[in-house]
Design a protein around this motif. Sequence first.
Motif, PDB file in Angstrom:
ATOM      1  N   LEU A   8      87.787 -24.112 -12.720  1.00  0.00           N
ATOM      2  CA  LEU A   8      88.712 -23.485 -13.895  1.00  0.00           C
ATOM      3  C   LEU A   8      89.262 -22.086 -13.179  1.00  0.00           C
ATOM      4  O   LEU A   8      88.512 -21.057 -12.781  1.00  0.00           O
ATOM      5  N   VAL A   9      90.436 -21.820 -13.694  1.00  0.00           N
ATOM      6  CA  VAL A   9      91.111 -20.558 -13.358  1.00  0.00           C
ATOM      7  C   VAL A   9      91.295 -19.518 -14.569  1.00  0.00           C
ATOM      8  O   VAL A   9      92.124 -20.157 -15.399  1.00  0.00           O
ATOM      9  N   LEU A  10      90.649 -18.533 -14.534  1.00  0.00           N
ATOM     10  CA  LEU A  10      90.992 -17.438 -15.588  1.00  0.00           C
ATOM     11  C   LEU A  10      91.443 -16.396 -15.091  1.00  0.00           C
ATOM     12  O   LEU A  10      90.923 -15.401 -14.489  1.00  0.00           O
ATOM     13  N   ASP A  11      92.820 -15.954 -15.582  1.00  0.00           N
ATOM     14  CA  ASP A  11      93.468 -14.632 -15.214  1.00  0.00           C
ATOM     15  C   ASP A  11      92.907 -13.302 -16.122  1.00  0.00           C
ATOM     16  O   ASP A  11      92.247 -13.526 -17.142  1.00  0.00           O
ATOM     17  N   CYS A  12      92.692 -12.648 -15.279  1.00  0.00           N
ATOM     18  CA  CYS A  12      91.700 -11.304 -15.927  1.00  0.00           C
ATOM     19  C   CYS A  12      92.367 -10.002 -15.409  1.00  0.00           C
ATOM     20  O   CYS A  12      92.904  -9.917 -14.267  1.00  0.00           O
ATOM     21  N   ALA A  13      91.977  -8.978 -16.165  1.00  0.00           N
ATOM     22  CA  ALA A  13      92.348  -7.617 -15.519  1.00  0.00           C
ATOM     23  C   ALA A  13      91.306  -7.194 -14.524  1.00  0.00           C
ATOM     24  O   ALA A  13      91.702  -6.350 -13.562  1.00  0.00           O
ATOM     25  N   ASP A  14      89.969  -7.610 -14.764  1.00  0.00           N
ATOM     26  CA  ASP A  14      88.984  -7.015 -14.071  1.00  0.00           C
ATOM     27  C   ASP A  14      88.081  -8.345 -13.472  1.00  0.00           C
ATOM     28  O   ASP A  14      87.137  -8.507 -14.060  1.00  0.00           O
ATOM     29  N   THR A  65      98.417 -12.697 -24.707  1.00  0.00           N
ATOM     30  CA  THR A  65      99.028 -12.676 -25.985  1.00  0.00           C
ATOM     31  C   THR A  65      98.536 -13.676 -26.808  1.00  0.00           C
ATOM     32  O   THR A  65      98.829 -14.799 -26.213  1.00  0.00           O
ATOM     33  N   GLY A  66      98.051 -13.668 -28.104  1.00  0.00           N
ATOM     34  CA  GLY A  66      97.775 -14.849 -28.726  1.00  0.00           C
ATOM     35  C   GLY A  66      96.423 -15.549 -28.325  1.00  0.00           C
ATOM     36  O   GLY A  66      95.588 -15.159 -27.429  1.00  0.00           O
ATOM     37  N   LYS A  67      96.298 -16.530 -29.046  1.00  0.00           N
ATOM     38  CA  LYS A  67      95.287 -17.399 -28.747  1.00  0.00           C
ATOM     39  C   LYS A  67      95.150 -18.059 -27.479  1.00  0.00           C
ATOM     40  O   LYS A  67      96.013 -18.655 -26.973  1.00  0.00           O
ATOM     41  N   LEU A  68      93.905 -18.210 -26.656  1.00  0.00           N
ATOM     42  CA  LEU A  68      93.879 -19.021 -25.615  1.00  0.00           C
ATOM     43  C   LEU A  68      94.237 -20.360 -25.910  1.00  0.00           C
ATOM     44  O   LEU A  68      93.759 -21.047 -27.024  1.00  0.00           O
TER      45      LEU A  68
END
Length: 132
Positions: A8-14, A65-68
Motif C-alpha cells: 500500500l502506498v501512502l503519500d505523505c509530507a514526512d 484535500t477531503g476524505k481519503l
Amino acid sequence: MACRISELVLDCADPERLAEFWSKVLGYVELGREDDGGIEIGPPDAGFGGPQPTLVLSPSDDPRTGKLRLHIDVNATDRDQPAELERLLALGARPVDIGQDGTQTWHVLADPEGNEFCLLRRRLQPLGPPAP
C-alpha cells in the motif's frame, strides 16, 4: 489466478515520521529506502511478497484535500480493543469525528498526518513472532 495486495502506498509530507508511527502500530521494520525519500516498511520476517502487504510512505508536497478514498483498518493481536486504543493514542494517533453516533464497535483515528484509520473490535491471531 487472482491478484493480491503486495503493498500500500501512502503519500505523505514526512515519510520518516509516518514510517516510525506505522512501524510501531503494525510491528513492521524498515525494508528499504528510495532515492526520492520514500520508505518501505513491512513484516520483519517476510518483507515484500509475504502474507501481509508492505507499506510505502512516499514523499509528496501536495496537500491532502477531503476524505481519503481508501483507509486502513487495524485489529489488535495481543490485547483487547481498549488497551490497543490506549497504545495507539500514546504512539501519536488521535480520535477523529466523522459523524459516528457512539454505537459503532470501532474507533476512528488519524495518524500524525491526519490520515484516517479504524481500530476494529475483533482480536486477530498474529501471523508471526512480534517485532523486537
